[in-house]
Design a protein around this motif. Structure first.
Motif, short mmCIF file in Angstrom:
data_model
loop_
_atom_site.label_atom_id
_atom_site.label_comp_id
_atom_site.label_asym_id
_atom_site.label_seq_id
_atom_site.Cartn_x
_atom_site.Cartn_y
_atom_site.Cartn_z
N ASP A 5 39.40 -23.12 48.44
CA ASP A 5 39.65 -23.61 47.07
C ASP A 5 40.37 -22.55 46.25
O ASP A 5 41.30 -22.84 45.51
N SER A 6 39.88 -21.34 46.37
CA SER A 6 40.48 -20.30 45.55
C SER A 6 41.93 -20.06 45.99
O SER A 6 42.81 -19.85 45.17
N ASN A 9 43.97 -22.80 44.44
CA ASN A 9 44.15 -22.56 43.00
C ASN A 9 45.20 -21.50 42.72
O ASN A 9 46.03 -21.65 41.84
N GLN A 103 36.36 -29.55 41.66
CA GLN A 103 37.25 -29.17 40.58
C GLN A 103 36.48 -28.77 39.35
O GLN A 103 35.62 -29.49 38.87
N TYR A 273 41.02 -18.49 37.46
CA TYR A 273 40.33 -19.76 37.23
C TYR A 273 41.13 -20.83 36.51
O TYR A 273 40.70 -21.98 36.43
N GLY A 275 43.54 -22.44 37.30
CA GLY A 275 43.88 -23.55 38.18
C GLY A 275 42.76 -24.58 38.31
O GLY A 275 42.99 -25.70 38.74
N GLN A 276 41.57 -24.17 37.94
CA GLN A 276 40.46 -25.11 38.05
C GLN A 276 40.30 -26.00 36.85
O GLN A 276 39.47 -26.90 36.83
#
Ligand code: ADP
Ligand code: MG
Length: 809
Positions: A5-6, A9, A103, A273, A275-276
């Motif tokens: 996930d990171s 992102n 998300q 963060y 992007g989250q």
């Protein structure tokens, strides 16, 4: 959050940043080298593993590519990520069940997940209401310092903020003045310059000889040579500059948080963060209003590329605030209208005409119109929820009295709540005054002390009205409580005492709230809850422009009394230079010897009510001793206990004092018929609306009223503002000017409670307000319950923002 996930992102962020290799501090390659191994371990599908190995992220060379190559490379990585995603959703039930979960999950993490933020630091942030990663993203800089102007050393100009990039030739601990500090000589191709940092000897060890450094600050001069004194600095490495060489954000700080650290942390948080963030605005609206995407807006508000981008970021984020505010208000209005069956009153025209005929005046047209609006509401089988705006003295109380009478005529109780005892007493006296014109007062054998009165001749039964305030004896209070509960009182006028839990109404049908901005959210809804969906009428003498009223009180219907009773005097207003203060005193003397009274308002001290009270006390003593030794003066300030304040106001109202020296606490709405002069010291510190309210305290009688404004210091802007007071006597015009000149923060003070926070939006920006309002209305029409799938993120955001705002009307 998993490594994958990171990774996604970070790459998404990088893509949004236009492939500039700015997504992470230190560059993408460094990040990938670190992460690749970890990511590989999580993959459990051999096919995907070989795909991953082909990407060779551990040895990526992104930094050296041109933009075209970077795009292709990125597309490859995303291709692989999508494949991974596909297998995951196929194979994992759990992932499919919580598709949204991942998300934004990171945004709720505590601040301590950010590198370098220890618990003790997090506690300091908590004082600024920043507790989670998401909060830190929304922790906006107050302003920026422009360190973007990079100059060759030889071209530095004294007195300007500039930035240089150079090499450290020498750095050492030095004695500067008589304190230890750091001294460095920095040079570039065009020359050398000395930089000193006072009291910071520990810096010297950071400054290795030959290291590249960026220095930003104002250039000064020492012994004929240009130099930087305690400038901002940053070693030039592979990191993006955050303290120098750019628009540098300046954050609101608290004790123990230092600008450099805070910038490091916000940068890290933004990069890691942003992007989250789930962009909750429908893209249609973004396109129509030309708004930035949310992650871009957040990145740019912290570390803007330039001022234009900072402005656009601000535009998007303040749109969000206004839009969510409007949506919430619209939803409340809908809930209120639909969900609140109310008591339909029968409006007996005879009761109304009887009352009106006995008044010593006829209603103004504006009063008549407003009365009709209110009566129409009362006849409905749904609860009224109406805001009545009208200048001081425009005659709101008469209208409220009529409404209360109608409630009584229908067998319901009516309550009128005022913010202070003096105001409540005043209302009580006035209402009794009106009623005694019509009915005859029956002595109430039990009460007798003036807190309950009884009138016959109105209704088919006696009409009882009572005053309930905190300073009554316990016995009296208890007796009143009983009577209210038994339904033996029709109209109850009072203060907060009305909403104590001991007070139970038999049948509350109408609640009138005076000077709404003085009451908190909870107090207002507490009164409403004393009955079964009573009609609610909220009154205010603080006029605000219509668009703004619709925004802030959009769940209330709006009535405006925009006309003063005929023959009302305009209070003659004059702004006097401080040197003419003596003349003002002479004038006060004369008015007092003619039997009038005067107010003297002391300057506003914003930071401290304690200091303000102290200053008022000193002024009161000085005036008593030196200026008006023969007169009776009173003192009023916010540090006095409530009952003392009430006592002083009572004395003044009764004419036992000639001059009342007061801080700004002097009550809005208090009626002192004989007061003719309002003298305001430090007048430039008050808002126009507030000055207008002060001025409304005098000239209530037939006699001419005067307002003398004495500024402390008269800047050209202050002069212009105070001149407006001399010319303009319309509270709405003044309020609008005030908002324009001073902004809503000052205008509303701390009374905004119950509304979501507005950090960036300006309520005075009526154009933005209108835009947000239109968009909110359009959306609300198409999907009033936000049921559509594409509106789910918006719906979530809405409930988050409004979570804290209790009912506030
Ligand atoms: P507000 O509450 O709006 O400040 P009030 O209701 O206290 O104003 O009215 C101010 C004064 O004006 C009161 O003394 C009231 O009796 C008087 N008044 C109200 N309406 C009229 C009117 N139509 N004509 C003349 N005087 C009026
Ligand atoms: Mg009033």
């Amino acid at each position: 959050m998993t490594g994958i996930d990171s990774l996604r992102n970070v790459l998404e962020l990088e893509r949004r940043k236009g492939y500039t290799d700015k997504a992470v501090i230190g560059g993408l390659d460094k990040y990938l080298h670190k992460q690749a191994g970890q990511i590989r371990q999580i993959i459990n599908n051999p096919q995907l593993v070989s795909g991953f190995d082909e990407l060779n992220l551990a040895n990526s060379n992104y930094g050296s590519y041109g933009v075209g190559e970077r795009k292709r490379w990125m597309a490859n990585v995303f291709g692989w990520l999508d494949k991974l995603e596909a297998t995951k959703t196929n194979s994992s039930q759990k992932a499919a069940a919580e598709p949204r979960q991942k998300q934004g999950g990171g945004l709720d993490l505590p601040l301590t997940v950010i590198k370098g933020i220890a618990l003790s630091v997090a506690n300091k942030f908590a004082k600024l209401n920043v507790r989670t990663v998401g909060d830190l993203l929304y922790f906006f800089p107050r302003r920026y310092v422009d360190y973007s102007r990079i100059k060759p050393i030889s071209e530095l100009i004294e007195g300007e903020e500039q930035t240089i990039i150079g090499t450290i030739w020498e750095a050492r601990v030095a004695t500067l003045g008589n304190r230890r500090g750091t001294e460095a000589i920095v040079g570039d191709k065009t020359g050398n310059i000395r930089a000193v940092w006072f009291n910071q000897p520990y810096l010297a060890k950071n400054f290795r000889t030959n290291a590249r450094i960026v220095i930003s600050g104002t250039v000064g001069r020492f012994k004929g040579q240009k130099e930087f004194e305690s400038p901002a600095w940053e070693l030039l490495g592979d990191k993006e500059l955050i303290h120098t060489g750019r628009l540098v954000p300046v954050y609101p700080l608290t004790q123990g948080l230092y600008p450099r650290q805070v910038r490091k942390w916000t940068k890290e948080t933004v990069d890691g963060y942003v992007g989250q963030l789930n962009d909750f605005l429908p893209s249609e609206i973004k396109t129509r209003c030309q708004l930035l995407d949310l992650p871009d807006a957040i990145s740019q508000i912290h570390y803007p590329n330039d001022l234009t981008m900072a402005e656009r970021a601000r535009g998007r984020l303040s749109f969000d605030e206004l839009f969510l505010l409007q949506l919430g208000v619209l939803a409340r209005k809908r809930d209120w209208k639909e969900g609140q069956p109310g008591n339909a009153f029968h409006v007996d025209q005879e009761v109304i005409s009887k009352f009106l005929q006995c008044l010593p005046f006829t209603l103004t047209q504006a009063q008549e119109r407003v009365l009709r609006e209110i009566l129409t509401d009362l006849k409905q089988a749904k609860a009224m929820s109406r805001l009545l705006q009208g200048e001081v003295g425009s005659g709101k109380t008469v209208i409220a009295t009529l409404a209360l009478l109608i409630a009584a005529a229908n067998g319901y109780q009516g309550a009128l709540m005022a913010p202070t005892e003096v105001l409540a007493e005043q209302h009580y006296t006035n209402i009794c005054g009106y009623l005694s014109q019509v009915g005859t007062q029956e002595p109430d054998s039990e009460a007798g002390e003036g807190t309950i009165r009884c009138y016959t001749g109105f209704l088919s039964r006696p009409l009882t009205i009572a005053l309930l305030i905190g300073s009554l004896s316990n016995n009296e209070k208890e007796r009143l409580h009983d009577k209210i509960k038994e339904g033996k009182v029709d109209i109850i006028v009072g203060t907060h005492a009305l909403i104590q839990k001991e007070v139970e109404f038999k049948k509350l049908g109408l609640a009138v709230i005076d000077e709404q901005h003085r009451f908190g959210v909870l107090q207002r809804s507490a009164l409403r809850q004393k009955g079964f969906n009573p009609h609610v009428l909220v009154m205010t003498a603080t006029p605000i422009p219509r668009t703004m009223a619709l925004t802030l009180y959009g769940d209330l219907d709006l009535s405006v009394i925009d006309e003063l009773p005929p023959g009302r005097q305009v209070v003659k207003t004059k702004c006097l230079e401080p040197q003419y203060r003596e003349k003002a005193y002479t004038f006060l003397h004369r008015e007092v010897s003619n039997g009038r009274q005067a107010f003297i308002i002391c300057p506003l001290i914003e930071e401290s009510e304690v200091l303000e009270a102290k200053a008022a006390k000193t002024e009161y003593e000085r005036l008593s001793r030196e200026v008006f030794p023969g007169l009776k003066l009173g003192l009023l300030h916010g540090q006095m206990p409530g009952n003392e304040k009430e006592e002083v106001m009572r004395h003044f109202r009764a004419g036992e004092l000639d001059i009342l020296v007061s801080t700004s606490v002097v009550e809005v709405g208090i009626d002192v018929p004989k007061a003719s002069v309002m003298m305001v010291e430090g007048a430039e510190r008050f808002g126009l609306s507030q000055l207008h309210q002060f001025r409304g305290r005098v000239g209530r009688d037939k006699e001419q009223g005067y307002c003398l404004l004495i500024p402390e210091k008269l800047s050209p802007e202050a002069r212009e503002r105070l001149r407006l007071m001399e010319k303009v006597h319309d509270g709405f015009v003044l309020a609008e000017k005030d908002l324009e000149l001073r902004g809503p923060g000052e205008f509303f003070g701390t009374h905004q409670s119950g509304l979501p926070d507005l950090k960036l939006a300006k309520l005075t920006d009526l154009r933005s307000l209108e835009l947000a309002r239109q968009e909110a209305i359009t959306l609300f029409r198409s999907d009033p319950n936000l049921k559509k799938a594409e509106h789910q993120p918006l719906r979530q955001q809405l409930s988050r923002v409004w979570a804290k705002g209790a009912e506030w009307s």
